[in-house]
Design a protein around this motif. Structure first.
Motif, PDB file in Angstrom:
ATOM      1  N   LYS A   4       0.874  -1.168   0.000  1.00 41.19           N
ATOM      2  CA  LYS A   4       0.000   0.000   0.000  1.00 41.19           C
ATOM      3  C   LYS A   4       0.914   1.222   0.000  1.00 41.19           C
ATOM      4  O   LYS A   4       1.644   1.459   0.958  1.00 41.19           O
ATOM      5  N   ILE A   5       0.925   1.922  -1.100  1.00 34.86           N
ATOM      6  CA  ILE A   5       1.813   3.079  -1.191  1.00 34.86           C
ATOM      7  C   ILE A   5       1.083   4.321  -0.700  1.00 34.86           C
ATOM      8  O   ILE A   5      -0.029   4.604  -1.133  1.00 34.86           O
ATOM      9  N   ASP A   6       1.710   5.003   0.219  1.00 35.67           N
ATOM     10  CA  ASP A   6       1.102   6.226   0.726  1.00 35.67           C
ATOM     11  C   ASP A   6       1.147   7.289  -0.366  1.00 35.67           C
ATOM     12  O   ASP A   6       2.212   7.706  -0.803  1.00 35.67           O
ATOM     13  N   LEU A   7      -0.037   7.701  -0.799  1.00 38.76           N
ATOM     14  CA  LEU A   7      -0.139   8.609  -1.936  1.00 38.76           C
ATOM     15  C   LEU A   7       0.652   9.895  -1.742  1.00 38.76           C
ATOM     16  O   LEU A   7       1.360  10.346  -2.633  1.00 38.76           O
ATOM     17  N   VAL A   8       0.546  10.479  -0.552  1.00 36.86           N
ATOM     18  CA  VAL A   8       1.239  11.741  -0.317  1.00 36.86           C
ATOM     19  C   VAL A   8       2.755  11.560  -0.413  1.00 36.86           C
ATOM     20  O   VAL A   8       3.447  12.317  -1.077  1.00 36.86           O
ATOM     21  N   ASP A   9       3.262  10.498   0.226  1.00 39.97           N
ATOM     22  CA  ASP A   9       4.707  10.235   0.144  1.00 39.97           C
ATOM     23  C   ASP A   9       5.136   9.967  -1.282  1.00 39.97           C
ATOM     24  O   ASP A   9       6.192  10.393  -1.734  1.00 39.97           O
ATOM     25  N   ASN A  10       4.288   9.231  -1.982  1.00 43.38           N
ATOM     26  CA  ASN A  10       4.588   8.889  -3.364  1.00 43.38           C
ATOM     27  C   ASN A  10       4.651  10.152  -4.223  1.00 43.38           C
ATOM     28  O   ASN A  10       5.551  10.326  -5.032  1.00 43.38           O
ATOM     29  N   LEU A  11       3.675  11.029  -4.017  1.00 42.34           N
ATOM     30  CA  LEU A  11       3.650  12.292  -4.748  1.00 42.34           C
ATOM     31  C   LEU A  11       4.903  13.106  -4.474  1.00 42.34           C
ATOM     32  O   LEU A  11       5.479  13.690  -5.371  1.00 42.34           O
ATOM     33  N   LYS A  12       5.306  13.109  -3.202  1.00 40.11           N
ATOM     34  CA  LYS A  12       6.455  13.920  -2.812  1.00 40.11           C
ATOM     35  C   LYS A  12       7.697  13.543  -3.603  1.00 40.11           C
ATOM     36  O   LYS A  12       8.502  14.396  -3.964  1.00 40.11           O
ATOM     37  N   SER A  13       7.864  12.230  -3.868  1.00 43.20           N
ATOM     38  CA  SER A  13       9.061  11.827  -4.599  1.00 43.20           C
ATOM     39  C   SER A  13       8.952  12.181  -6.082  1.00 43.20           C
ATOM     40  O   SER A  13       9.947  12.316  -6.775  1.00 43.20           O
ATOM     41  N   GLU A  14       7.741  12.343  -6.565  1.00 42.53           N
ATOM     42  CA  GLU A  14       7.527  12.630  -7.986  1.00 42.53           C
ATOM     43  C   GLU A  14       7.568  14.131  -8.292  1.00 42.53           C
ATOM     44  O   GLU A  14       7.897  14.538  -9.391  1.00 42.53           O
ATOM     45  N   LEU A  15       7.147  14.913  -7.325  1.00 41.28           N
ATOM     46  CA  LEU A  15       7.025  16.347  -7.564  1.00 41.28           C
ATOM     47  C   LEU A  15       8.205  17.063  -6.937  1.00 41.28           C
ATOM     48  O   LEU A  15       9.139  16.443  -6.471  1.00 41.28           O
ATOM     49  N   GLY A  16       8.120  18.362  -6.893  1.00 44.14           N
ATOM     50  CA  GLY A  16       9.190  19.079  -6.215  1.00 44.14           C
ATOM     51  C   GLY A  16       8.771  20.491  -5.883  1.00 44.14           C
ATOM     52  O   GLY A  16       7.858  21.045  -6.488  1.00 44.14           O
ATOM     53  N   GLY A  17       9.411  21.062  -4.884  1.00 46.46           N
ATOM     54  CA  GLY A  17       9.273  22.478  -4.590  1.00 46.46           C
ATOM     55  C   GLY A  17       7.873  22.958  -4.299  1.00 46.46           C
ATOM     56  O   GLY A  17       7.092  22.294  -3.628  1.00 46.46           O
ATOM     57  N   LYS A  18       7.555  24.123  -4.856  1.00 43.53           N
ATOM     58  CA  LYS A  18       6.304  24.813  -4.531  1.00 43.53           C
ATOM     59  C   LYS A  18       5.084  24.027  -4.988  1.00 43.53           C
ATOM     60  O   LYS A  18       4.070  23.965  -4.296  1.00 43.53           O
TER      61      LYS A  18
END
Length: 261
Positions: A4-18
């Motif tokens: 079960k991948i935590d969506l927020v954590d997953n997003l954090k690695s994909e996105l960046g900055g502001k």
């Protein structure tokens, strides 16, 4: 077993900055986001007074109560104690009054006149300032009641209450009192002013821009836009467009909605 991948954590690695900060802000329930902002403001290096002022001055007593209990649940700390540990003087006293979340309801006709007189006597009429009076009246009366008091104050003193606060107080106390007055006059107006300040001039205060756009997008964005258009020579949409770029800009413009030509 599928992880079960935590969506927020997953997003954090994909996105960046502001852009990342904005998306993460949008994925947290509103009261939870307020708690996170307050916690970061207190526990980060130094204290971010601007965040304390913005949230505590603009949220309803009911919301403040929810923020306090969620803060307790999440961090096992008392928000009031944390705020007191990080602030001092009259500024701290005002924040504590706001944290009590016991603002009166409605308009007390019999107090309008005496409140206005008490404010006048505490400031303009006195050598030195009785900050306690400002804190008590501005912290405990309803917004509707305060609007009447401000009208009466203007008749009595010849000044807008904001002018007197600017003359009679300074620093963080002045900031919180002015925020409370602006919110009493109009919460969307207060946020319109804050957004404008965050973007005007060189450089952008992205933390404030993200915090307000994320936390008000489903509350009063249309009203904020209308107030913005009324107060400034441009629309919120145009200002965001000129001040930001990329996916971050796209997301902010979606939160803003249409342009008010």
């Amino acid at each position: 077993v599928a992880q079960k991948i935590d969506l927020v954590d997953n997003l954090k690695s994909e996105l960046g900055g502001k852009f990342e900060s904005l998306i993460v802000a949008l994925m947290i329930p509103p009261i939870m986001y307020d708690v996170k902002c307050l916690r970061d403001a207190i526990k980060g290096a130094g204290t971010d007074e601007k965040v304390l002022v913005e949230i505590l001055a603009s949220r309803s007593p009911n919301e403040v109560s929810q923020i306090k209990s969620l803060y307790k649940r999440e961090h096992n700390d008392d928000l009031e104690e944390d705020v007191c540990g990080d602030t001092g003087g009259h500024f701290q006293r005002m924040l504590v009054v706001l944290l009590q979340a016991s603002r009166q309801q409605g308009i007390q006709e019999d107090l309008i006149q005496s409140d206005a007189q008490a404010l006048f006597a505490a400031g303009e009429q006195k050598f030195g300032t009785d900050e306690g009076q400002f804190i008590t009246i501005l912290g405990n009366r309803s917004n509707a009641h305060l609007r009447k008091v401000f009208e009466e104050y203007r008749k009595l003193s010849g000044y807008e209450i904001e002018e007197s606060i600017q003359r009679e107080t300074s620093g963080t106390l002045q900031e919180v009192l002015l925020a409370v007055v602006k919110c009493a006059r109009s919460v969307p107006g207060y946020f319109a002013d804050s957004l404008y300040s965050a973007m005007k001039g060189a450089g952008t205060d992205d933390k404030t821009l993200i915090r307000i756009m994320a936390s008000r997008s489903e509350v009063d964005m249309l009203d904020i836009r209308a107030e913005f258009r009324k107060r400034f020579a441009t629309s919120l949409h145009k200002m965001i467009q000129g001040d930001t770029s990329g996916d971050y800009r796209k997301a902010l413009l979606l939160l803003c909605g249409g342009d008010d030509a």
